[in-house]
Design an enzyme around this catalytic site. Structure first.
Site, PDB file in Angstrom:
ATOM      1  N   HIS A  90     -20.156 -45.638  -6.542  1.00  6.16           N
ATOM      2  CA  HIS A  90     -19.972 -45.889  -7.691  1.00  6.16           C
ATOM      3  C   HIS A  90     -20.271 -47.705  -8.080  1.00  6.16           C
ATOM      4  O   HIS A  90     -21.224 -47.963  -8.711  1.00  6.16           O
ATOM      5  CB  HIS A  90     -18.640 -45.614  -8.238  1.00  6.16           C
ATOM      6  CG  HIS A  90     -18.339 -45.959  -9.676  1.00  6.16           C
ATOM      7  ND1 HIS A  90     -18.260 -45.106 -10.623  1.00  6.16           N
ATOM      8  CD2 HIS A  90     -17.978 -47.235 -10.128  1.00  6.16           C
ATOM      9  CE1 HIS A  90     -18.139 -45.874 -11.922  1.00  6.16           C
ATOM     10  NE2 HIS A  90     -17.737 -47.081 -11.484  1.00  6.16           N
ATOM     11  N   GLU A  91     -19.569 -48.363  -7.288  1.00  5.53           N
ATOM     12  CA  GLU A  91     -19.695 -49.740  -7.246  1.00  5.53           C
ATOM     13  C   GLU A  91     -21.073 -50.163  -6.918  1.00  5.53           C
ATOM     14  O   GLU A  91     -21.612 -51.252  -7.499  1.00  5.53           O
ATOM     15  CB  GLU A  91     -18.449 -50.251  -6.529  1.00  5.53           C
ATOM     16  CG  GLU A  91     -17.149 -50.016  -6.801  1.00  5.53           C
ATOM     17  CD  GLU A  91     -16.954 -50.473  -8.666  1.00  5.53           C
ATOM     18  OE1 GLU A  91     -17.570 -51.388  -8.813  1.00  5.53           O
ATOM     19  OE2 GLU A  91     -16.090 -49.661  -8.941  1.00  5.53           O
ATOM     20  N   HIS A 134     -23.306 -50.166 -10.062  1.00  7.96           N
ATOM     21  CA  HIS A 134     -23.056 -51.277 -10.722  1.00  7.96           C
ATOM     22  C   HIS A 134     -24.041 -52.403 -10.340  1.00  7.96           C
ATOM     23  O   HIS A 134     -24.913 -53.133 -10.889  1.00  7.96           O
ATOM     24  CB  HIS A 134     -21.736 -51.663 -10.989  1.00  7.96           C
ATOM     25  CG  HIS A 134     -20.880 -51.122 -11.598  1.00  7.96           C
ATOM     26  ND1 HIS A 134     -20.965 -50.700 -12.998  1.00  7.96           N
ATOM     27  CD2 HIS A 134     -19.405 -50.648 -11.425  1.00  7.96           C
ATOM     28  CE1 HIS A 134     -20.102 -50.104 -13.536  1.00  7.96           C
ATOM     29  NE2 HIS A 134     -19.025 -49.994 -12.581  1.00  7.96           N
ATOM     30  N   HIS A 166     -27.455 -51.870 -11.057  1.00  7.34           N
ATOM     31  CA  HIS A 166     -27.903 -52.331 -12.233  1.00  7.34           C
ATOM     32  C   HIS A 166     -28.144 -53.703 -12.553  1.00  7.34           C
ATOM     33  O   HIS A 166     -28.738 -54.286 -13.208  1.00  7.34           O
ATOM     34  CB  HIS A 166     -26.509 -51.737 -13.217  1.00  7.34           C
ATOM     35  CG  HIS A 166     -26.800 -51.899 -14.820  1.00  7.34           C
ATOM     36  ND1 HIS A 166     -26.060 -51.383 -15.492  1.00  7.34           N
ATOM     37  CD2 HIS A 166     -28.007 -51.962 -15.567  1.00  7.34           C
ATOM     38  CE1 HIS A 166     -26.194 -51.356 -16.860  1.00  7.34           C
ATOM     39  NE2 HIS A 166     -27.612 -51.668 -16.712  1.00  7.34           N
TER      40      HIS A 166
END
Length: 751
Positions: free
Chosen positions: A511-512, A515, A518
């Protein structure tokens, strides 16, 4: 105009998990050459006066001391103010370059200081840094207000904005202009002088009170650790966990006892394993009651004050409540859109909670228990039911997940397969804590894309949770590439032990790093709209999508290997994980929905309603009544965060206030996107490049519904989310959570 102001709200940026503290280079001399000498910018001194000489301008922690930050902030704000004066006093007519771009480039030094400082106060703080944060928070807020509420500066910005139809601009130019203008209007640029003074006072007070809230939660969480006298009370925990508990107690000055530190959420990870019901209840109550009892850590009156200040500020802007004020730039746009989205799920969710509670009670009775399930029992018996129903045992999974392999052979390997990225570990960059590691990230063409910092372990100096942010933002205007960090809170193995992680933490790593992707794929001229500088209810979407690769067979077979035997995790065990994931959604999904709705309830208060909350008991009553109105089983399933320790919404002036629903909203986008990937061949470079081109590289440059449509070829569909959560099928109530065609309600259509 985020670039020059985000320093003032960088503390709230940390809560975003992916937010920016944008800066920029010095203003171009072409914009200031004609200005009089009295407008000269003061000369900067000290470490932050110039860009770092390390690769990618990464911060040189070996040259920064705790005593540097206070004078650096003071100097940086003075320099920034002088830069703003130059823009205001420019004798030339306002243009996009001499006003909007000049604003974007101002505040470079302030941005450098803030990005490093607030990274440390989140992940490795101390008394000195906390004192600086307490002192500088109100000053930074006042500095921000001095810029956004300046009538002369706004007149120049408005002149450019009003002339936009006659200007030739790129898509990014137009986005930056709109962002700058709307940001100043939202800050109060069009209010009367008296109203501006009120806004300034409220902002300063909010900075003080929210900072105090965050400090009390951090300190109260540490102070609320479970302390027990005997190893028997911890029966069920692994020998390594018991050893860690003894070590923590000794560190707290209680040699011979055992301590379990609280994590930031209501439920605690040790609860399922603990066999002693009294110990489970004690641990749960310490968690759920922290910061909600009289004493030095009590946050309830801070909550009341924050709610009142926010409602008062919203009223100054003619808005009925804080949610209506703050959601102006969200994908959902209006509070009612978010509320409708969540409330439609409640009937199916309530039915699921009741059904699952009945299963747990059956299991308790079958084992001879003479009690009904309580929150401190829920996960223990849910795992027992899961083990029987799906033949799944959580403890059988963890030996396959060794931290370094999950990161390098799992997370990084997936990024290579999808996007062509490669990674090289570094040992030459100074770090802020010995547990931090660094990597150079190489793009698909072999060029250097950026630097990645990884800080995985729990420690008292770190706040709870997991997040991503930047030390350096990508910007073609500034000539900078991203320097990004991921922070997690994984319990550290005892010295000499293999560092294994739970499957939940495996998902958190993916998940991190979603980020981080992105941020790494940012492809913008302007830092203010680069990478993860997107709406609160969009920014969690790419990170959630990246979780899908954690269980993809090709990725799993590369990293999920038993730490003793080297055996790859069996396919049938992964199938059990995925099938079992739909069980216990009454709790897992319910606690998030409750927290999100509680957030919206606090921020739907009018100024008059907020003013009526005057005592700690009023705070408790409002929370209790708000949750009971939901129709969910809150006695069994409390919210993921009680108000008293809800850092996301109360520990910074804005943070995730009226935005915790974003995790649910973006899950809807995520699950629909996962379906697209699977329908189009799954883990392929073609799919990765398409997602990068249409979503990950777009930053905050366009309408989010349009961005999603460019990716998927259609508007979002909520059905895959409901299926993934197990809220369809047997439960007819689930039909209430979607329209007849599975699409979002009509009022979610973008502007």
């Amino acid at each position: 105009m985020k670039a020059q102001l985000m320093a003032a709200v960088a503390a709230s940026a940390l809560l975003a998990g992916c937010s920016q503290a944008n800066g920029g280079d010095e203003m171009a001399s072409a914009n200031t050459a004609a200005l009089p000498a009295e407008n000269a910018v003061p000369e900067a001194t000290g470490y932050f006066a110039a860009e770092s000489t390390l690769p990618f301008e990464a911060p040189d922690f070996s040259k920064i001391s705790d005593d540097d930050y206070r004078p650096a902030f003071e100097q940086a704000m003075a320099i920034h103010s002088a830069e703003i004066d130059q823009i205001k006093n420019n004798p030339d007519a306002p243009t996009f370059e001499n006003t909007i771009v000049a604003l974007e480039q101002s505040g470079a030094i302030l941005g450098r200081v803030a990005r490093v400082f607030f990274a440390l106060t989140g992940s490795n703080t101390n008394d000195t840094l906390n004192a600086v944060q307490t002192e500088m928070g109100p000053k930074l807020s006042a500095h921000s207000d001095a810029i956004t509420l300046d009538p002369v500066l706004f007149a120049r910005v408005k002149a450019v904005y009003d002339n936009r139809a006659a200007m030739s601009m790129t898509v990014e130019d137009a986005a930056l202009l709109e962002d700058t203008y709307e940001g100043m209007v939202q800050a109060g640029a069009m209010l009367t002088a008296e109203q501006k003074d009120q806004v300034r006072a409220i902002n300063t007070k909010l900075s003080e009170v929210t900072n105090e809230f965050g400090n009390r939660v951090r300190e109260g969480t540490v102070a609320s650790a479970l302390i027990v006298d005997s190893e028997e009370e911890l029966a069920g925990l692994s020998p390594a966990a018991i050893e860690a508990a003894a070590k923590l107690a000794a560190e707290k000055g209680m040699e011979g006892k055992y301590a379990i530190a609280l994590q930031n959420t209501t439920q605690q990870p040790s609860l399922p394993a603990l066999e002693n019901r009294a110990t489970r209840e004690k641990l749960f109550r310490l968690s759920v009651d922290r910061n909600d009892q009289p004493g030095e850590y009590d946050t309830r009156m801070l909550i009341a004050e924050i709610a009142q200040l926010r409602a008062q500020k919203a009223a100054l802007f003619g808005k009925p409540d804080w949610a209506s004020y703050v959601m102006y730039d969200r994908m959902a746009k209006q509070p009612q859109t978010a509320l409708d989205f969540m409330e439609q799920m409640v009937p199916a969710l309530a039915a699921t909670q009741r059904r699952e509670a009945a299963l747990l009670n059956e299991k308790i009775a079958a084992e001879g228990g003479d009690f009904e399930v309580k929150p401190w029992d829920w996960y223990r018996y849910a795992e027992k039911v899961k083990a029987e129903k799906y033949a799944f045992d959580e403890s059988a999974v963890e030996p396959y997940f060794q931290l370094d392999k999950v990161l390098e052979d799992g997370v990084f390997f997936a990024a290579e397969k999808l996007y062509g990225l490669t990674f090289q570990k570094r040992t030459d960059l100074p770090v802020y804590h010995p547990d931090v590691s660094t990597y150079t990230v190489f793009d698909r063409d072999g060029s250097e894309l950026g630097i990645f910092y990884f800080d995985p372990f729990q420690r008292p100096s770190k706040r709870g949770g997991a997040w991503m942010s930047n030390f350096v933002d990508q910007s073609y205007l500034n000539g900078t590439k991203p320097v990004i960090y991921n922070v997690l809170n994984i319990p550290k193995a005892a010295e000499g032990e293999v560092q294994l992680v739970s499957f939940d933490n495996v998902n958190t790593l993916f998940h991190e790093f979603g980020h981080a992707l992105h941020g790494f794929f940012a492809d913008q001229k302007y830092a203010s709209i680069s990478g993860t500088a997107t709406a609160r209810d969009f920014v969690e979407y790419p990170s959630q999508v990246n979780e899908v690769w954690a269980t993809h067979p090709e990725i799993l077979s590369n990293y999920a290997k038993h730490y003793e035997t080297g055996e790859t995790i069996p396919a049938e065990l992964i199938e059990k994980i995925e099938r079992a994931a739909k069980f216990n959604q009454g709790y897992d999904f319910g606690e998030v929905v409750e927290a999100a709705l509680l957030d919206m309830k606090w921020h739907a208060l009018s100024a008059e309603e907020a003013a009526a909350i005057k005592t700690p008991e009023d705070v408790d009553a409002f929370e209790r009544n708000s949750l009971e109105e939901l129709g969910l089983e809150i006695g069994l399933v409390p919210p993921r965060y009680r108000s008293s320790y809800f850092n996301h919404i109360f520990s910074s002036p804005t943070g995730y206030s009226s935005g915790y629903y974003s995790y649910l909203w973006t899950e809807m986008l995520d699950r629909d996107s996962r379906q697209w990937f699977m329908d189009n061949g799954g883990l392929t470079r073609e799919n990765g490049d398409h997602y990068r081109a249409t979503v990950l590289s777009r930053g905050g440059t366009m309408d989010y519904f349009k961005m999603f449509e460019n990716f998927a070829g259609r508007q979002p569909d909520v059905t895959p989310m409901l299926v993934a959560r197990g809220l369809t099928g047997d439960d007819s109530a689930a039909d209430a959570a979607t329209t007849s065609d599975g699409k979002l309600p009509a009022n979610t259509v973008s502007k």
